[in-house]
Design a protein around this motif. Structure first.
Motif, PDB file in Angstrom:
ATOM      1  N   PRO A 166     -15.835 -11.973  12.399  1.00  0.00           N
ATOM      2  CA  PRO A 166     -14.810 -11.307  12.566  1.00  0.00           C
ATOM      3  C   PRO A 166     -13.967 -10.661  11.023  1.00  0.00           C
ATOM      4  O   PRO A 166     -14.952 -10.415   9.890  1.00  0.00           O
ATOM      5  CB  PRO A 166     -13.820 -12.184  12.730  1.00  0.00           C
ATOM      6  N   ALA A 167     -13.197 -10.014  11.095  1.00  0.00           N
ATOM      7  CA  ALA A 167     -13.072  -8.868  10.387  1.00  0.00           C
ATOM      8  C   ALA A 167     -12.289  -9.394   9.976  1.00  0.00           C
ATOM      9  O   ALA A 167     -10.779 -10.463  10.518  1.00  0.00           O
ATOM     10  CB  ALA A 167     -12.581  -6.652  11.007  1.00  0.00           C
TER      11      ALA A 167
ATOM     12  N   THR B 205     -21.749 -12.900  14.419  1.00  0.00           N
ATOM     13  CA  THR B 205     -20.438 -12.151  14.490  1.00  0.00           C
ATOM     14  C   THR B 205     -19.062 -13.275  13.185  1.00  0.00           C
ATOM     15  O   THR B 205     -19.186 -14.065  12.801  1.00  0.00           O
ATOM     16  CB  THR B 205     -19.597 -12.267  15.854  1.00  0.00           C
TER      17      THR B 205
ATOM     18  N   ARG C 161     -21.331  -2.923  10.398  1.00  0.00           N
ATOM     19  CA  ARG C 161     -20.589  -3.616  10.812  1.00  0.00           C
ATOM     20  C   ARG C 161     -20.067  -2.091  11.511  1.00  0.00           C
ATOM     21  O   ARG C 161     -20.784  -1.626  11.795  1.00  0.00           O
ATOM     22  CB  ARG C 161     -19.734  -2.298   8.984  1.00  0.00           C
ATOM     23  N   GLN C 162     -18.915  -2.812  12.121  1.00  0.00           N
ATOM     24  CA  GLN C 162     -18.477  -2.357  14.037  1.00  0.00           C
ATOM     25  C   GLN C 162     -17.244  -1.551  14.293  1.00  0.00           C
ATOM     26  O   GLN C 162     -16.961  -0.843  12.689  1.00  0.00           O
ATOM     27  CB  GLN C 162     -18.525  -3.320  14.960  1.00  0.00           C
ATOM     28  N   ASP C 163     -17.585  -0.932  14.985  1.00  0.00           N
ATOM     29  CA  ASP C 163     -15.832   0.312  14.374  1.00  0.00           C
ATOM     30  C   ASP C 163     -15.016  -0.687  14.315  1.00  0.00           C
ATOM     31  O   ASP C 163     -13.784  -0.093  14.138  1.00  0.00           O
ATOM     32  CB  ASP C 163     -15.723   0.998  16.306  1.00  0.00           C
ATOM     33  N   ASP C 164     -14.993  -1.584  15.020  1.00  0.00           N
ATOM     34  CA  ASP C 164     -13.836  -2.506  15.147  1.00  0.00           C
ATOM     35  C   ASP C 164     -13.472  -3.146  13.447  1.00  0.00           C
ATOM     36  O   ASP C 164     -12.406  -4.305  13.057  1.00  0.00           O
ATOM     37  CB  ASP C 164     -12.908  -3.625  15.966  1.00  0.00           C
ATOM     38  N   LEU C 165     -14.514  -3.137  12.363  1.00  0.00           N
ATOM     39  CA  LEU C 165     -14.933  -3.646  11.487  1.00  0.00           C
ATOM     40  C   LEU C 165     -15.189  -5.010  11.301  1.00  0.00           C
ATOM     41  O   LEU C 165     -15.285  -5.732   9.830  1.00  0.00           O
ATOM     42  CB  LEU C 165     -13.170  -2.953  10.766  1.00  0.00           C
ATOM     43  N   SER C 166     -15.919  -5.727  12.087  1.00  0.00           N
ATOM     44  CA  SER C 166     -15.710  -6.514  12.172  1.00  0.00           C
ATOM     45  C   SER C 166     -17.590  -6.503  12.052  1.00  0.00           C
ATOM     46  O   SER C 166     -18.235  -5.626  12.167  1.00  0.00           O
ATOM     47  CB  SER C 166     -16.282  -7.657  13.632  1.00  0.00           C
TER      48      SER C 166
ATOM     49  N   THR D 299     -11.714  -8.760   3.386  1.00  0.00           N
ATOM     50  CA  THR D 299     -12.980  -8.718   3.709  1.00  0.00           C
ATOM     51  C   THR D 299     -13.895  -9.363   2.370  1.00  0.00           C
ATOM     52  O   THR D 299     -13.778  -8.459   2.075  1.00  0.00           O
ATOM     53  CB  THR D 299     -13.885  -7.972   4.446  1.00  0.00           C
TER      54      THR D 299
ATOM     55  N   HIS E 243     -14.109  -0.754   3.214  1.00  0.00           N
ATOM     56  CA  HIS E 243     -13.677  -1.897   3.614  1.00  0.00           C
ATOM     57  C   HIS E 243     -14.256  -3.279   3.280  1.00  0.00           C
ATOM     58  O   HIS E 243     -13.472  -3.888   3.944  1.00  0.00           O
ATOM     59  CB  HIS E 243     -14.441  -1.755   5.408  1.00  0.00           C
TER      60      HIS E 243
END
Length: 332
Positions: free
Chosen positions: A279-280, A277, A250-255, A134, A56
């Motif tokens: 952002p993705a 934080t 890495r979060q589920d929303d790719l942030s 990213t 990602h």
């Protein structure tokens, strides 16, 4: 040991790994590509940026070890000085001063050569950045960092800043560096500049960072050549001279959520100090094109070819920033 058995490491070269210091050891044990086993002079003064790609995101690694800042750099003299400004009473922005290396005319030719070199490397990094939306910059010297000299807030690092254009960081989400012996995190309003993370507090003698925390939201950072007009107002941030580390998840929303932990000496335990934080995807409205060949390889000095690590899917992606062995882990 369990971490090292299962997790790729991205080493970053710092000023302690130049060829006249620990460079030969760095090339033997931490350089990610082949060296000439039959040579006794395998330490390179500098090498091009390269990309380490994951599913990602990718990490773009810069070798900035050869840079010689003005008067040795702010870290050489700021630790004994007092008087950093606090929040201005009139609410006006604080514009940090820049440590212009041309103020030392004896090293003018070296300064010019290094600015030209890193301008070239940043152009190559822009090309590498096309392969992912990213991108994280990994280097040793803080490109957008700040420190304090006498009563002035000053910027770090002038050489790298002078090598930037107004598109260099369009596709860079955050900068991860070391060098300064402290923790520093700067987040800019409207994401006009990538977040700067200085994770230099991993395990060597701390240098006291005297930045007044109340002044941070007033700092308007201006970097690079005047014609590019690269600047950004700091939204929030922290400087802290305490041992610690960072964990990026890495979060589920790719942030990405980054937690910075520091040792609380008075309490005897490690606690969360600051969160960031990221952002993705693209930080700015940059082109989402990928390179024609994926940017898979670049040529090293001497004709060696370096190849990226491909599309790695890993649970943990730690890397080392310079000589301080500071880990920042990316978890799935």
């Amino acid at each position: 040991m369990n971490l090292l058995r299962t997790t790729p490491i991205i080493p970053g070269r710092g000023n302690h790994e130049i060829c006249t210091r620990g460079g030969f050891g760095f090339f033997l044990f931490m350089f990610p590509y082949d060296i000439d086993d039959g040579s006794t002079n395998y330490c390179l003064d500098n090498y091009p940026p390269y990309a380490v790609r994951f599913e990602h995101e990718q990490f773009l690694v810069m070798d900035d070890s050869i840079i010689n800042p003005l008067r040795g750099g702010v870290d050489h003299y700021m630790n004994t000085l007092e008087g950093c400004p606090g929040a201005p009473e009139d609410g006006q922005p604080i514009v940090p001063k820049r440590e212009n290396r041309y103020l030392d005319p004896k090293n003018a030719e070296e300064t010019k050569e290094q600015v030209e070199l890193f301008t070239k490397w940043f152009e190559e990094m822009e090309f590498l950045a096309l392969d992912r939306d990213t991108n994280f910059y990994v280097g040793h010297r803080p490109v957008l960092g700040i420190g304090c000299n006498y009563t002035d807030v000053v910027t770090l690092d002038w050489t790298l800043q002078q090598s930037l254009t107004n598109t260099t960081f369009d596709r860079i989400s955050a900068l991860i560096t070391g060098h300064m012996h402290w923790l520093e995190v700067l987040e800019f309003e409207d994401n006009v500049l990538p977040a700067q993370m200085v994770v230099g507090n991993g395990g060597t003698m701390m240098i006291e960072n005297k930045i007044d925390q109340s002044s941070i939201p007033y700092i308007n950072l201006t970097v690079g050549k005047e014609e590019y007009g690269i600047h950004g107002r700091v939204k929030r941030g922290i400087t802290k001279s305490a041992f610690g580390y960072g964990i990026m998840e890495r979060q589920d929303d790719l942030s990405y959520i980054v937690q910075f932990k520091t040792w609380q000496a008075d309490k005897g335990y490690v606690a969360n100090q600051f969160n960031l934080t990221i952002p993705a995807g693209l930080r700015k409205n940059a082109k989402a094109d990928t390179t024609e060949d994926g940017g898979e390889q670049a040529t090293m000095p001497g004709g060696n070819v370096i190849v990226s690590s491909g599309n790695i899917q890993s649970r943990l992606l730690p890397f080392i920033v310079g000589a301080f062995f500071v880990g920042l882990y990316l978890c799935n």
